[in-house]
Design a protein around this motif. Sequence first.
Motif, PDB file in Angstrom:
ATOM      1  N   ALA A 141      53.689 -17.156 -27.725  1.00 26.47           N
ATOM      2  CA  ALA A 141      52.550 -18.042 -27.992  1.00 26.47           C
ATOM      3  C   ALA A 141      51.263 -17.251 -27.767  1.00 26.47           C
ATOM      4  CB  ALA A 141      52.604 -19.239 -27.042  1.00 26.47           C
ATOM      5  N   ALA A 142      50.179 -17.687 -28.429  1.00 22.32           N
ATOM      6  CA  ALA A 142      48.907 -16.974 -28.312  1.00 22.32           C
ATOM      7  C   ALA A 142      48.488 -16.820 -26.848  1.00 22.32           C
ATOM      8  CB  ALA A 142      47.819 -17.701 -29.109  1.00 22.32           C
ATOM      9  N   GLU A 143      48.674 -17.873 -26.050  1.00 24.42           N
ATOM     10  CA  GLU A 143      48.258 -17.833 -24.630  1.00 24.42           C
ATOM     11  C   GLU A 143      48.978 -16.723 -23.877  1.00 24.42           C
ATOM     12  OE1 GLU A 143      49.071 -20.308 -26.398  1.00 24.42           O
ATOM     13  OE2 GLU A 143      48.407 -22.243 -25.611  1.00 24.42           O
ATOM     14  N   ASP A 144      50.226 -16.446 -24.272  1.00 30.07           N
ATOM     15  CA  ASP A 144      50.998 -15.420 -23.569  1.00 30.07           C
ATOM     16  C   ASP A 144      50.750 -14.032 -24.158  1.00 30.07           C
ATOM     17  OD1 ASP A 144      52.147 -17.461 -22.046  1.00 30.07           O
ATOM     18  OD2 ASP A 144      53.623 -17.843 -23.635  1.00 30.07           O
ATOM     19  N   PHE A 145      50.361 -13.992 -25.438  1.00 29.75           N
ATOM     20  CA  PHE A 145      50.164 -12.700 -26.108  1.00 29.75           C
ATOM     21  C   PHE A 145      48.907 -12.004 -25.589  1.00 29.75           C
ATOM     22  CE2 PHE A 145      48.511 -10.016 -29.505  1.00 29.75           C
ATOM     23  CZ  PHE A 145      49.631  -9.254 -29.815  1.00 29.75           C
ATOM     24  N   PHE A 146      47.794 -12.744 -25.543  1.00 31.12           N
ATOM     25  CA  PHE A 146      46.523 -12.132 -25.117  1.00 31.12           C
ATOM     26  C   PHE A 146      46.476 -12.047 -23.595  1.00 31.12           C
ATOM     27  CE2 PHE A 146      45.306 -14.341 -29.143  1.00 31.12           C
ATOM     28  CZ  PHE A 146      45.130 -13.187 -29.891  1.00 31.12           C
ATOM     29  N   GLN A 147      46.196 -10.846 -23.061  1.00 33.83           N
ATOM     30  CA  GLN A 147      46.200 -10.674 -21.609  1.00 33.83           C
ATOM     31  C   GLN A 147      44.901 -10.046 -21.134  1.00 33.83           C
ATOM     32  OE1 GLN A 147      49.947  -9.507 -20.008  1.00 33.83           O
ATOM     33  NE2 GLN A 147      50.722 -11.351 -20.993  1.00 33.83           N
ATOM     34  N   GLY A 148      43.794 -10.385 -21.765  1.00 28.57           N
ATOM     35  CA  GLY A 148      42.503  -9.854 -21.323  1.00 28.57           C
ATOM     36  C   GLY A 148      42.135  -8.603 -22.085  1.00 28.57           C
ATOM     37  N   MET A 149      40.967  -8.062 -21.732  1.00 29.96           N
ATOM     38  CA  MET A 149      40.328  -6.984 -22.482  1.00 29.96           C
ATOM     39  C   MET A 149      41.293  -5.883 -22.948  1.00 29.96           C
ATOM     40  SD  MET A 149      36.710  -5.566 -21.614  1.00 29.96           S
ATOM     41  CE  MET A 149      36.787  -4.590 -20.174  1.00 29.96           C
ATOM     42  N   PHE A 150      41.411  -5.696 -24.271  1.00 27.20           N
ATOM     43  CA  PHE A 150      42.239  -4.641 -24.870  1.00 27.20           C
ATOM     44  C   PHE A 150      43.683  -4.652 -24.366  1.00 27.20           C
ATOM     45  CE2 PHE A 150      37.892  -2.789 -25.307  1.00 27.20           C
ATOM     46  CZ  PHE A 150      37.869  -2.693 -26.679  1.00 27.20           C
ATOM     47  N   THR A 151      44.172  -5.803 -23.913  1.00 28.18           N
ATOM     48  CA  THR A 151      45.530  -5.860 -23.366  1.00 28.18           C
ATOM     49  C   THR A 151      46.291  -7.026 -23.992  1.00 28.18           C
ATOM     50  OG1 THR A 151      44.529  -5.164 -21.280  1.00 28.18           O
ATOM     51  CG2 THR A 151      46.832  -5.792 -21.201  1.00 28.18           C
ATOM     52  N   THR A 152      47.549  -6.743 -24.360  1.00 23.98           N
ATOM     53  CA  THR A 152      48.418  -7.799 -24.881  1.00 23.98           C
ATOM     54  C   THR A 152      49.770  -7.682 -24.198  1.00 23.98           C
ATOM     55  OG1 THR A 152      49.491  -6.526 -26.622  1.00 23.98           O
ATOM     56  CG2 THR A 152      47.356  -7.522 -27.174  1.00 23.98           C
ATOM     57  N   ALA A 153      50.659  -8.646 -24.473  1.00 19.69           N
ATOM     58  CA  ALA A 153      51.996  -8.641 -23.884  1.00 19.69           C
ATOM     59  C   ALA A 153      52.919  -7.621 -24.553  1.00 19.69           C
ATOM     60  CB  ALA A 153      52.601 -10.038 -23.998  1.00 19.69           C
TER      61      ALA A 153
END
Lengths: 264, 167
Positions: A141-153
């Motif tokens: 899900a989008a909420e889990d994919f995006f993890q803050g500045m320049f960071t993803t799951a």
Amino acid sequence: MYDFAYHKPTSIADAVKILAADPDAKPVSGGHTLLPALKHRLNQPSALVDLSGIAELRGIKREGDTIIIGAMTRHGEVATSDIIKSAIPALAHMASTIGDTQVRNRGTMGGSLANNDPAADYPAAAMALGAKFQTDRRTLAAEDFFQGMFTTALEPDELLIAIHFPVPKKAGYAKLKNPASRYSMCGVFVADGAAGIRVAVNGAGPGVFRQEAAEAALSANWSPEAVAGVKQDPDGLNSDIHGSAEYRAHLVTVMTKRAVLDAG
Amino acid sequence: MPQVTLTVNGTTHTAEVEGRTLLVELLRETLRLTGTHVGCDTSQCGACVVHIDGESVKSCTTLALQANGASVTTIEGLASADGKLHPMQEAFREYHALQCGFCTPGMVMSAIDLVQKNPQGLSEHEIREGLEGNICRCTGYHNIVKAIAAAADVMHGKRAEIAPAMA
Ligand SMILES: Cc1cc2nc3c(=O)[nH]c(=O)nc-3n(C[C@H](O)[C@H](O)[C@H](O)COP(=O)(O)OP(=O)(O)OC[C@H]3O[C@@H](n4cnc5c(N)ncnc54)[C@H](O)[C@@H]3O)c2cc1C
Ligand code: FES
Ligand code: FES
């Protein structure tokens, strides 16, 4: 730029195999973020794995109430796609505001989302529409994919394959562009869709975020007036030569109003 | 070293390159096609714009290897064999759409893509928006915009010749 080996696999499995075997290899799609970063020697990959030879990563299709966009789909294709223009016009409009024609001819949706630049456009659309991220091994899900500045799951050897956007009842987007780069100083995407009423903000903070007060106001009354009184706390927002945190907090309210107007 | 094979202005070339060799380096340094310029080298200015398979791209932000198998057109490939200029080149000359000329090759390549993608015609505003990726330090853009409008009329078959600048 330091030199690197270059691979151009034709299947997702082959691409993942190369990435898994070499922890210092990196995927490249449009290259319009990665190549400038390599010129600055911010990064020193041993190899680049060019994803443009993988046909499965391209293309836009509608399946029921979902629009599926391949990770290698270029911004220009998103901006001009009849499928997207009729189902989610705000997303096509957003794509048309990215950079310039030449950037849109090369840059891809997958590259932009995997990079998760706080000033990038697409993360706000993905968050507000409740998009699902399909990778070579799972769906996020989008909420889990995006993890803050320049960071993803995403794991270093994990590829983004496609993004699934539920078709909303309505959606709108407004951004104040940095006049030089066209990156977002503050952009707001509003949607009334499968995930409920959502308001997502890019450009203003260290990463995309949801503006919950505006979501509550729009749930009670979908109108620009309803969000006119929403106050964004400037604490934690970006402050730089382009604008202070207080200015960006003010822009959140203004852009939310304009996004609602855009949605109609 | 890796090899790249591509067609440039109708001629097929094969060259040895490094992974990091940029398309603009291959064009300028190996093929000696120095009409394509490097202004910023940071993907902002558009002096390096060429066409890959008909689409305008910044060749300073494209690897030579990413153009393997592609058909590339540079400013040198626009005029016909007998030296007759492309309507966009002719219009830039007629409307004095350049001063130092550094931005001109990229401007012309971007402008051709813009006109080709808009067969319905372009307003002055749309031409200005369409030039977002090209920076000119000299002209103030006015004559560039006029030249593109005049070239569009010829490219879309509305006129046989570029309309004279001073009617
Ligand atoms: C002048 C200029 C102006 C711009 N303006 C804007 C703007 O207004 N708004 C905006 O949003 N963006 C803007 N951009 C950025 C542009 O949209 C980039 O193209 C985009 O951010 C990255 O996409 P790409 O395909 O070029 O990715 P690349 O540069 O190829 O890759 C970016 C990163 O993602 C990784 N990656 C790529 N594809 C995948 C995948 N499928 N799976 C996993 N990882 C992957 C790469 O390893 C790399 O780390 C601008 C860029 C330039 C040069
Ligand atoms: S030299 Fe390529 S954009 Fe400036
Ligand atoms: S004519 Fe000098 S930069 Fe454009």
